[in-house]
Scaffold this active site. Structure first.
Site, PDB file in Angstrom:
ATOM      1  N   ASP A 121     -16.700 -25.544 -63.423  1.00 29.23           N
ATOM      2  CA  ASP A 121     -16.896 -27.049 -63.292  1.00 29.23           C
ATOM      3  C   ASP A 121     -17.640 -27.707 -64.317  1.00 29.23           C
ATOM      4  OD1 ASP A 121     -16.943 -28.868 -60.657  1.00 29.23           O
ATOM      5  OD2 ASP A 121     -18.549 -29.438 -61.853  1.00 29.23           O
ATOM      6  N   ASP A 126     -13.070 -31.305 -62.994  1.00 29.73           N
ATOM      7  CA  ASP A 126     -13.705 -32.262 -63.392  1.00 29.73           C
ATOM      8  C   ASP A 126     -14.058 -32.384 -64.856  1.00 29.73           C
ATOM      9  OD1 ASP A 126     -15.681 -30.399 -62.909  1.00 29.73           O
ATOM     10  OD2 ASP A 126     -16.993 -31.723 -61.536  1.00 29.73           O
ATOM     11  N   HIS A 171     -23.557 -26.519 -56.339  1.00 28.47           N
ATOM     12  CA  HIS A 171     -24.856 -27.188 -56.458  1.00 28.47           C
ATOM     13  C   HIS A 171     -25.821 -26.919 -55.292  1.00 28.47           C
ATOM     14  CE1 HIS A 171     -23.542 -29.330 -59.937  1.00 28.47           C
ATOM     15  NE2 HIS A 171     -22.657 -30.102 -59.220  1.00 28.47           N
ATOM     16  N   HIS A 221     -20.075 -29.590 -64.259  1.00 30.88           N
ATOM     17  CA  HIS A 221     -21.385 -29.643 -64.203  1.00 30.88           C
ATOM     18  C   HIS A 221     -22.160 -28.270 -63.968  1.00 30.88           C
ATOM     19  CE1 HIS A 221     -19.351 -33.499 -62.727  1.00 30.88           C
ATOM     20  NE2 HIS A 221     -20.438 -33.984 -63.606  1.00 30.88           N
TER      21      HIS A 221
HETATM   22 ZN    ZN Z   1     -18.525 -31.226 -61.182  1.00 35.92          ZN
END
Ligand code: ZN
Length: 342
Positions: free
Chosen positions: A197, A286, A162, A199
């Site tokens: 991931d 995740d 991120h 996200h």
């Molecule tokens: Zn994540």
């Protein structure tokens, strides 16, 4: 399979509440995650990881700006001077400019915390050292692959995907995977980043958005519903030299293993077509049902590891997210076991 981890990374260990979905909750991205992964890998029969070689500033500047690196290194000390806070206190962003209205970098560290972030992640006294050590693991894994290893694993935490060129957030400060990819690209290798991931790899995508020499692929929860929001839609493909080099596979909440593996097959076909010399895998686990985005289970992680290994390309596996009690360590070990035994 060689793997890399440094105890220095444990110097970033937040304890104060973290805002998650608008609620202040205990922090999820802590030093305990690395200990759990280490235990999971030992239980699965992996050798203990090696400490990575130190890296220099120029390596970080492959993707981050000098002024951001300066900020990150000094922010906690400057914040302590500005506020009188204790050495073990956590510096948090709390104010940001009116959108589109800011014309200059602020000089106050209190304002810079917001200027250089998109979330409420804290900077601790040990954040800089820990984040740099985390990058060193990714770089060591990339170098091992460049030297001929079929695969190498970097136990990176804090994670990285991120983090933008000059922005922290989502538990990420320095973009480990992007730096590994940029290092290989700088040495004339064709590189793809596969972000698994749950996200969207918003930082990685932003860093390479206008570059065509690093292909990025991210499979993640629908950005209308899931963090980090704002991007990761299927029609985002890059611009300029990067037009067409970036690929997003957003999937609905609760996606099961079969559907996920189907999307992964499409992503792997995209990678195969790019004929990369190496693939940097941003390995978030995740996607496990325990973390609430998708509904993958242990066997799905074995299938993911086997599918990535079938690509037949050298793999730099970089740890990203994964938090669920007792499943983080289990799922990481499952993926790596398949890669190591392929
Ligand atoms: Zn994540």
């Amino acid at each position: 399979m060689r793997s890399f981890y440094s105890e220095v990374q444990a110097q970033h260990n937040p304890v104060e509440p973290h805002v998650f979905q608008g609620r202040a909750l205990p922090p999820a991205e802590t030093a305990a995650r690395a200990r759990r992964i280490l235990e999971g890998l030992a239980a699965a029969g992996f050798e203990p990881p090696e400490p990575p070689a130190p890296i220099d500033e120029a390596t970080l500047e492959l993707v981050h700006t000098p002024r951001y690196l300066r900020f990150l290194r000094d922010a906690h000390e400057r914040w302590r001077v500005a506020t009188g806070a204790a050495a073990d206190a956590e510096a948090r962003p709390y104010v940001r400019p009116l959108p589109g209205a800011a014309r200059r970098e602020p000089t106050s560290v209190l304002a810079q915390l917001g200027w250089y972030s998109f979330d409420d992640d804290p900077i601790l006294a040990g954040t800089w050292e820990a984040a740099a050590a985390s990058v060193a693991c990714a770089v060591a894994a990339a170098d091992a692959v460049e030297a001929g290893a079929r695969a190498a694993y970097a136990l990176c935490r804090p994670p990285g995907h991120h983090a933008g060129a000059e922005c922290f957030g989502g538990y990420c400060y320095l973009n480990n995977a992007a730096i590994a990819a940029a290092r290989l690209a700088a040495r004339s290798h064709r590189v793809a980043v596969l972000d698994l991931d749950a996200h969207h790899g918003n930082g990685t995508q932003a860093i390479f958005w206008e570059r065509g020499d690093v292909v990025t692929i991210s499979i993640h929860g629908d950005p209308d519903v899931h963090y980090p929001f704002f991007g990761g839609y299927a029609d985002e493909r890059g611009s300029g030299a990067g037009d067409g080099a970036h690929h997003n596979f957003p999937l609905p909440t609760g996606t099961d293993g079969d559907t996920y593996l189907g999307a992964l097959d499409d992503a792997l076909a995209t990678i195969a077509a790019a004929e990369p010399d190496a693939v940097v895998v941003s390995l978030g686990v995740d996607t496990d049902a325990a973390d609430g985005v998708f509904s993958l289970g242990l066997d799905d992680f074995r299938r993911i590891g086997a599918a990535i290994a079938r690509l037949g390309r050298p793999l730099v596996v970089v740890q990203e997210g994964g938090y669920g009690p007792e499943v983080l360590e289990r799922d990481v070990a499952a993926v790596l076991t398949e890669i190591a035994s392929a």
